[in-house]
Design a protein around this motif. Structure first.
Motif, short mmCIF file in Angstrom:
data_model
loop_
_atom_site.label_atom_id
_atom_site.label_comp_id
_atom_site.label_asym_id
_atom_site.label_seq_id
_atom_site.Cartn_x
_atom_site.Cartn_y
_atom_site.Cartn_z
N VAL A 1 9.64 -2.36 13.26
CA VAL A 1 8.67 -1.46 13.37
C VAL A 1 8.29 -0.50 12.02
O VAL A 1 7.14 -0.05 11.87
CB VAL A 1 8.54 -0.41 14.65
N GLU A 2 9.39 -0.55 11.18
CA GLU A 2 9.14 0.41 9.98
C GLU A 2 7.75 -0.04 9.31
O GLU A 2 7.16 0.81 8.62
CB GLU A 2 10.47 0.39 9.31
N PRO A 3 7.63 -1.27 8.86
CA PRO A 3 6.59 -1.70 8.19
C PRO A 3 5.26 -1.30 8.63
O PRO A 3 4.14 -1.02 8.26
CB PRO A 3 6.84 -3.03 7.84
N LEU A 4 5.31 -1.32 9.75
CA LEU A 4 3.98 -1.18 10.81
C LEU A 4 3.68 0.56 10.75
O LEU A 4 2.49 0.89 11.34
CB LEU A 4 4.30 -1.42 12.22
N GLN A 5 4.35 1.31 10.00
CA GLN A 5 3.95 2.52 9.95
C GLN A 5 2.85 2.69 8.78
O GLN A 5 2.26 3.57 8.56
CB GLN A 5 5.26 3.43 9.50
N TYR A 6 2.64 1.67 7.92
CA TYR A 6 1.80 1.68 6.65
C TYR A 6 0.60 0.69 6.92
O TYR A 6 0.95 -0.53 7.24
CB TYR A 6 2.50 1.26 5.43
N GLU A 7 -0.50 1.36 6.89
CA GLU A 7 -1.79 0.47 7.16
C GLU A 7 -1.83 -0.60 6.14
O GLU A 7 -2.16 -1.85 6.57
CB GLU A 7 -2.93 1.28 6.85
N PHE A 8 -1.56 -0.46 4.93
CA PHE A 8 -1.76 -1.56 3.93
C PHE A 8 -0.87 -2.93 4.19
O PHE A 8 -1.09 -3.98 4.02
CB PHE A 8 -1.28 -1.31 2.59
N LEU A 9 0.50 -2.42 4.96
CA LEU A 9 1.39 -3.68 5.21
C LEU A 9 0.67 -4.38 6.52
O LEU A 9 1.06 -5.64 6.72
CB LEU A 9 2.58 -2.92 5.82
N ILE A 10 0.16 -3.60 7.49
CA ILE A 10 -0.35 -4.32 8.67
C ILE A 10 -1.45 -5.31 8.26
O ILE A 10 -1.48 -6.39 8.66
CB ILE A 10 -0.82 -3.08 9.52
N ARG A 11 -2.41 -4.63 7.22
CA ARG A 11 -3.33 -5.54 6.78
C ARG A 11 -2.82 -6.58 5.95
O ARG A 11 -3.37 -7.81 6.32
CB ARG A 11 -4.18 -4.54 5.74
N ALA A 12 -1.89 -6.68 5.23
CA ALA A 12 -1.28 -7.58 4.65
C ALA A 12 -0.69 -8.56 5.57
O ALA A 12 -0.79 -9.98 5.40
CB ALA A 12 -0.16 -7.26 3.74
N ILE A 13 -0.05 -8.31 6.58
CA ILE A 13 0.50 -9.08 7.69
C ILE A 13 -0.47 -9.97 8.25
O ILE A 13 -0.46 -11.34 8.30
CB ILE A 13 1.54 -8.32 8.65
N TRP A 14 -1.71 -9.43 8.72
CA TRP A 14 -2.75 -10.13 9.46
C TRP A 14 -3.38 -11.10 8.51
O TRP A 14 -3.88 -12.13 8.79
CB TRP A 14 -3.33 -9.65 10.37
N VAL A 15 -3.63 -10.58 7.26
CA VAL A 15 -4.50 -11.35 6.33
C VAL A 15 -3.61 -12.59 6.09
O VAL A 15 -4.09 -13.60 5.70
CB VAL A 15 -4.84 -10.58 5.18
#
Length: 306
Positions: free
Chosen positions: A15-29
């Motif tokens: 869950v730690e990376p999911l605190q950052y919007e840019f990482l969430i965006r990077a994961i789904w892209v």
């Protein structure tokens, strides 16, 4: 929450990376790009066009530089030069006695060199490192839109022409004999290949995108004779590598595109060794047990099961 983190370290890792919007965006892209690359990878593998994908990925460099310098969407410049390189390859091959591999090498190195010259001479905000290795963590909203458009067009075209493209990739002579317009299929496949490279530029970059176009299909090809199964194996391995690679790049502070390709390559090595029919272990077992007559039928099964 703190007790949960202490009790379950993996949960904290997740869950730690999911605190950052840019990482969430990077994961789904990254996952979307992995899906697009995986689908096309199956056709590229059957056609034997890995070198063509390498050529187009390098040929888009001058298009990207000019697009940023002229303040137009980079996808337009990248696709124009990528598709232009394929036309140039076809023209030179038809007018000379050179073989296709030599023509591809000449054309893509020429386009790539032109791009390097433009990077050094044209003032722009283009970072050569990001062009070569991708920058999905810093992808902009505009680039996301371009990636989604290019990837969606690729998936739609493949979905509409999937059977024709498969027959063209597997046996172009038979496709031509039954009346299929192979020249149209040739340029259709090249077009979606160029679009896929455009979609994957921000994630993996020019150097690594070829792995995302070749490795997933190769994994599927080792694991199954049936094309539909090959497609699923390819998609799962590619999307899994993209998601896990993005996570690990955050935790280890390394290149996202590089980590994605490293994981993808590890999955290929596992498939190469452990594939139930074509893996190294299975081949060694068959050598000891004697030949299997069904092994010679694998090529026809790929098409018959579509």
């Amino acid at each position: 929450m703190n007790r949960l983190v202490v009790a379950f370290p993996f949960w904290h890792w997740l869950v730690e990376p999911l605190q950052y919007e840019f990482l969430i965006r990077a994961i789904w892209v990254s996952a979307f790009v992995g899906l697009v690359c995986a689908v096309l990878s199956c056709y590229i593998t059957l056609k034997g066009w890995s070198l063509m994908g390498d050529a187009i990925s390098h040929a888009v460099v001058p298009g990207v530089v000019l697009a940023y310098a002229l303040n137009i969407p980079f996808a337009i410049g990248a696709f124009t030069f990528g598709f232009g390189a394929t036309v140039a390859i076809g023209y030179v091959k038809s007018k000379t006695r050179l073989k296709e591999d030599a023509v591809i090498g000449i054309v893509f190195t020429g386009f790539f060199a032109l791009g390097l010259v433009l990077v050094t001479k044209i003032p722009s905000n283009v970072d050569l490192f990001h062009i070569l290795f991708g920058n999905v963590l810093g992808i902009s909203q505009q680039d996301i839109i371009q990636t989604l458009i290019a990837g969606s067009i690729t998936l739609i075209v493949i979905l509409l022409r999937r059977k024709d493209l498969l027959l063209f990739c597997f046996d172009p002579n038979h496709a031509k004999a039954i009346g299929l317009r192979t020249q149209v299929m040739y340029y259709t496949l090249l077009s979606v290949l160029a679009l896929t490279i455009v979609a994957a530029l921000q994630t993996a970059g020019i150097i690594l995108v070829i792995s995302m176009l070749v490795t997933p299909g190769s994994i599927g090809y080792l694991l199954s004779d049936r094309f539909d199964h090959m497609l699923w194996y390819s998609v799962v391995s590619s999307v899994l590598s993209c998601v896990l690679g993005t996570y690990l790049s955050y935790h280890f502070d390394v290149s996202t595109g590089g980590m994605i390709v490293v994981i993808l390559t590890m999955l290929f090595v596992i498939a190469m060794i452990c594939a139930p029919k074509y893996g190294i272990l299975a081949q060694e077992w068959r050598k000891r047990s004697g030949p299997n007559p069904e092994d010679d039928e694998n090529q026809t099964v790929v098409v018959d099961q579509v």
